[in-house]
Design an enzyme around this catalytic site. Structure first.
Site, PDB file in Angstrom:
ATOM      1  N   ARG A 129      -9.579   6.388 -23.549  1.00  0.00           N
ATOM      2  CA  ARG A 129      -9.912   5.809 -22.249  1.00  0.00           C
ATOM      3  C   ARG A 129     -11.118   4.873 -22.316  1.00  0.00           C
ATOM      4  O   ARG A 129     -11.082   3.750 -21.841  1.00  0.00           O
ATOM      5  CB  ARG A 129     -10.166   6.921 -21.216  1.00  0.00           C
ATOM      6  N   LEU A 177     -10.810   5.000 -13.323  1.00  0.00           N
ATOM      7  CA  LEU A 177     -11.946   4.359 -13.979  1.00  0.00           C
ATOM      8  C   LEU A 177     -13.014   5.398 -14.307  1.00  0.00           C
ATOM      9  O   LEU A 177     -13.325   6.258 -13.485  1.00  0.00           O
ATOM     10  CB  LEU A 177     -12.524   3.273 -13.069  1.00  0.00           C
ATOM     11  N   ASN A 184     -11.233  -1.010  -3.727  1.00  0.00           N
ATOM     12  CA  ASN A 184      -9.867  -0.494  -3.820  1.00  0.00           C
ATOM     13  C   ASN A 184      -9.258  -0.488  -2.425  1.00  0.00           C
ATOM     14  O   ASN A 184      -9.982  -0.460  -1.424  1.00  0.00           O
ATOM     15  CB  ASN A 184      -9.874   0.924  -4.390  1.00  0.00           C
ATOM     16  N   HIS A 197      -6.428   1.717  -0.180  1.00  0.00           N
ATOM     17  CA  HIS A 197      -5.671   2.974  -0.185  1.00  0.00           C
ATOM     18  C   HIS A 197      -4.747   2.982   1.038  1.00  0.00           C
ATOM     19  O   HIS A 197      -5.194   2.675   2.143  1.00  0.00           O
ATOM     20  CB  HIS A 197      -6.643   4.157  -0.138  1.00  0.00           C
TER      21      HIS A 197
HETATM   22  C1  GRF Z   1      -0.635  -0.363  -2.418  1.00  0.00           C
HETATM   23  O1  GRF Z   1       0.103   0.497  -1.606  1.00  0.00           O
HETATM   24  C2  GRF Z   1      -2.077   0.048  -2.427  1.00  0.00           C
HETATM   25  O2  GRF Z   1      -2.480   0.624  -1.230  1.00  0.00           O
HETATM   26  C3  GRF Z   1      -2.141   1.043  -3.545  1.00  0.00           C
HETATM   27  O3  GRF Z   1      -1.254   0.564  -4.511  1.00  0.00           O
HETATM   28  C4  GRF Z   1      -0.253  -0.235  -3.890  1.00  0.00           C
HETATM   29  C5  GRF Z   1      -0.261  -1.557  -4.577  1.00  0.00           C
HETATM   30  O4  GRF Z   1       0.747  -2.401  -4.091  1.00  0.00           O
HETATM   31  N1  GRF Z   1      -3.495   1.180  -4.031  1.00  0.00           N
HETATM   32  P1  GRF Z   1       0.832  -3.902  -4.583  1.00  0.00           P
HETATM   33  O5  GRF Z   1       1.048  -3.850  -6.102  1.00  0.00           O
HETATM   34  O6  GRF Z   1      -0.419  -4.608  -4.226  1.00  0.00           O
HETATM   35  O7  GRF Z   1       2.042  -4.452  -3.899  1.00  0.00           O
END
Ligand code: GRF
Length: 206
Positions: A67, A95, A109, A111
């Site tokens: 990693r 990470l 990020n 979510h």
């Molecule tokens: C999304 O649902 C995001 O919320 C999650 O991973 C997915 C990525 O989708 N973290 P994309 O590859 O940007 O279409």
């Protein structure tokens, strides 16, 4: 000195959030640049798109590497690009603490739920199966935990009785694309501070 408004994208999948950011920049709605796109999966559709768009692309496979060794290779590429923000757009690697410490409050990020509800994988399904009537998406800084960093921006998404999981996922994704662009704009354009867990604009009137 020229202000650094560059983004570095990490992705592992289709990259629709990356494409939304690219489109917002192209249309002029987001004043930023993309310094590079990196994937741990050389065949990720998002990476192929990035190549098509003409961005510098980097495939650094994690397979067979420890990693930290993989992460050091990723750090070298990021550091050469010298971005202001590192944008995780469906990057399916955890990470390590060294990486997070090095880029503290510079890694974002998104979510697909209203954190702290439904962290981890399959957040849309978790919310759907739980039966909540309101869910959404969260843009947050990445810290050492899983989906625990300070929240930058959230968008709420209703769950309707007739929804299938796919309906809900599509409705959330639409808001993700808006939320990510908006959050990056806020980070680049305004003064902000993090106090405890609270991210907030500085000098913004009530
Ligand atoms: C999304 O649902 C995001 O919320 C999650 O991973 C997915 C990525 O989708 N973290 P994309 O590859 O940007 O279409």
């Amino acid at each position: 000195m020229i202000e650094n408004r560059s983004l570095f994208i990490l992705l592992s999948g289709r990259g629709s959030n990356f494409i939304a950011i690219h489109e917002a920049i192209r249309r002029g709605g987001l004043k930023a640049s993309i310094a590079g796109v990196l994937s741990n999966l050389p065949d990720a559709p998002g990476l192929l798109k990035a190549r098509e768009f003409g961005y510098p692309v980097h495939a650094i496979p994690h397979k067979g590497k420890e990693r930290r060794a993989h992460e050091l290779a990723v750090e070298a590429v990021i550091d050469a690009a010298a971005p202001r923000l590192i944008v995780l757009a469906g990057y399916m690697r955890i990470l390590g603490p060294e990486f997070i410490r090095k880029y503290r409050h510079r890694i974002l990020n998104i979510h697909p739920a209203l954190l702290p509800s439904f962290p981890g994988v399959h957040a849309q399904k978790q919310a759907f199966d739980y039966g909540v009537k309101m869910t959404g998406c969260t843009v947050h800084f990445v810290d050492e935990g899983v989906d625990t960093g300070p929240v930058i921006l959230q968008k709420a998404v209703p769950v309707y009785d007739a929804d299938t999981l796919e309906d809900l996922e599509a409705r959330i994704l639409e808001q993700e694309h808006r939320a990510y662009v908006e959050a990056i704009g806020i980070l680049l354009d305004s003064e902000w501070a993090i106090t405890g867990r609270r991210f907030a604009g500085v000098g913004i009137a009530k």
